[in-house]
Structure formats: C-alpha cells, structure tokens
Design a protein around this motif. Structure first.
Motif: not given
Length: 268
Positions: A86-92, A109-117, A207-213
């Motif tokens: 789910d998208a995270v609101p920018v104003n959170s 913008t730079v690091s993307g989504t942290k993928v631990m598992a 894909v795991a780091k940037y699943p929305h792309v």
C-alpha cells in the motif's frame, strides 16, 4: 583408490617393491599411453560415422518439440512473488498536514523500500526457463567433449614435420583450428546461462526495492523472453556445429588419415 594428489605428485621410482625397474615402468607407461590413443581413435571414428549423424537427428527432434518449436513468449512468463505494498502518504511525517522534511523526501526517493524479508516468501527461478536449461546444458557439454575427442584424434594423425608434400597436413591443421573454435564457442554457452541468472537476480532485487515501478517487473519478463530465444538459438547452433564438423571431416577424411602420399611418382 589412491587420492588424486598422490597420483599427480608421485615421483618416479627406481623400484616399486616388486622388482620393477625404471625401464619396465617406462615400457608399461608407454603401453598405457598407446592404449589410450587407440581407444580415443576408435571413439573418434565412431563419432564421425555414427555419433554425429545420430546427434544431429536427435537435436532436430528436440527442436521440433512444443518446448522449442514456435512457442509463444507468454509461456515462459512467471509471476513474481512480490506484492505491491500500500502506498504511504507523503504527509505521514510529523503532524497531520505537515509536509515531509527535505531529508525524509530524499531518503524516500533514493533508498526506496527497505526489504528485510518478502511477506509472500522467496522469489523462485523461472520454472519454464529452468526446464529448458536442463535440456540444453547436457547437449552443450556433449559437444564440448566430442570436440575435444575429435581435436585429439586429428592431433595424433598429424605426421612429423618434413619438407614438401604438406598439403594434407595443412588440411589437418585447418580442420583442427575449426574444431578448436567450436570447442571454445561451446564452452562460452555455459557462461551465457550463468549471466542470465545473475542479471535476473539484479532486476528482481530492484522489483523488491521499488515494487511500485512497473518497468522493473516488465524488465524481468523481457529477460525471460531473451533467455528463451537464446536457449533456442544455442540448440540450433549446437546442431549446426555438429553438421559442420561432420561435413568437414567426412569430406576430407582421406587426407586427414593419410596426409602424405606414400606413392612416389614415376620419372619415366
């Protein structure tokens, strides 16, 4: 059976405990080497007469199967086990309605989504491509081994260096060069397969780091299509190499076996 290191590092012995001298050892080794040469020559001649035509026919049959013949690219697609979160609101960040700090925006913008598992488990390899690879790899290995046998066979047939009457020897050398080229190209096919898995793993990590792309997910499909086409092409190339080797050897078989004529032309 003695360890491999002891066989390679064993020094020459004057006596092996059974009264076998160096001269007897030398004679025994020469007989064993000659036996190896005779066995290899028989194997090479069997490949030329029976082995190569049989493999050409089998490769044509494999290429005519549904796994290779006119297969649709969509058959080799495989869904990635990476859900779109789910998208995270920018104003959170901070209080409601406050814009995110500049540093937070940069990290997002730079690091993307942290993928631990991955929540859905591992991302498996592409099953249809792996099934094709199981078929292709033994075929490549067989071509490398057969080329090596043929190379050594011609090497044993090359006579000692002499002046004149070397036309047949030049045919042997040209044929040997062609076989060596086939051997090197065949070995390079293995590297092509390993590069596919490395490239696919890198894109899937994106894909795991940037699943929305969506482009990263499409890139995985493109890689799978490319690998399928490459595997089909490898099978065609292996068949063509067998055809070319069989053709060049059978056309020049007489000169390959007897590069120099023993009949002297009459002067009268």
């Amino acid at each position: 059976m003695p360890p491999l290191e002891s066989l390679l590092m064993c020094p020459a012995r004057v006596d092996d405990g059974l009264g076998e001298s160096n001269a007897m050892l030398e004679q025994r080794y020469q007989l064993q080497v000659q036996e190896y040469k005779d066995t290899l020559i028989k194997k090479a001649e069997h490949l030329i007469i029976t082995g190569f035509p049989e493999k050409i026919v089998k490769l044509n049959q494999i290429l005519a199967t549904p796994a290779f013949a006119e297969r649709d690219f969509s058959d080799v697609y495989q869904e990635l086990n990476i859900p779109v979160p789910d998208a995270v609101p920018v104003n959170s960040y901070g209080d409601a309605g406050d814009p995110p700090p500049k540093k937070a925006r940069m990290e997002t913008t730079v690091s993307g989504t942290k993928v631990m598992a991955l929540p859905s488990g591992i991302v498996t390899c592409n099953a249809p491509i792996c099934d094709l690879i199981k078929v292709v790899k033994p075929v490549i290995r067989a071509l490398v081994e057969d080329s090596n046998v043929l190379k050594m066979w011609i090497s044993f047939l090359i006579p000692k260096i002499e002046d004149g009457n070397n036309f047949g020897v030049s045919i042997q050398e040209d044929t040997l060069s062609e076989i060596q080229s086939v051997e090197s190209e065949s070995a390079a096919f293995f590297e092509q397969i390993s590069r596919y898995f490395i490239s696919r793993a890198k894109v899937i990590s994106k894909v795991a780091k940037y699943p929305h792309v969506e482009d990263y997910r499409r890139a995985v499909q493109e890689l799978d299509e490319k690998e399928y086409l490459s595997l089909w092409l490898v099978m065609c190339e292996v068949r063509n190499r067998y055809c070319s080797l069989h053709d060049i050897v059978t056309k020049n078989l007489e000169k390959l076996k007897k590069p120099r004529s023993s009949n002297a032309e009459s002067l009268y």
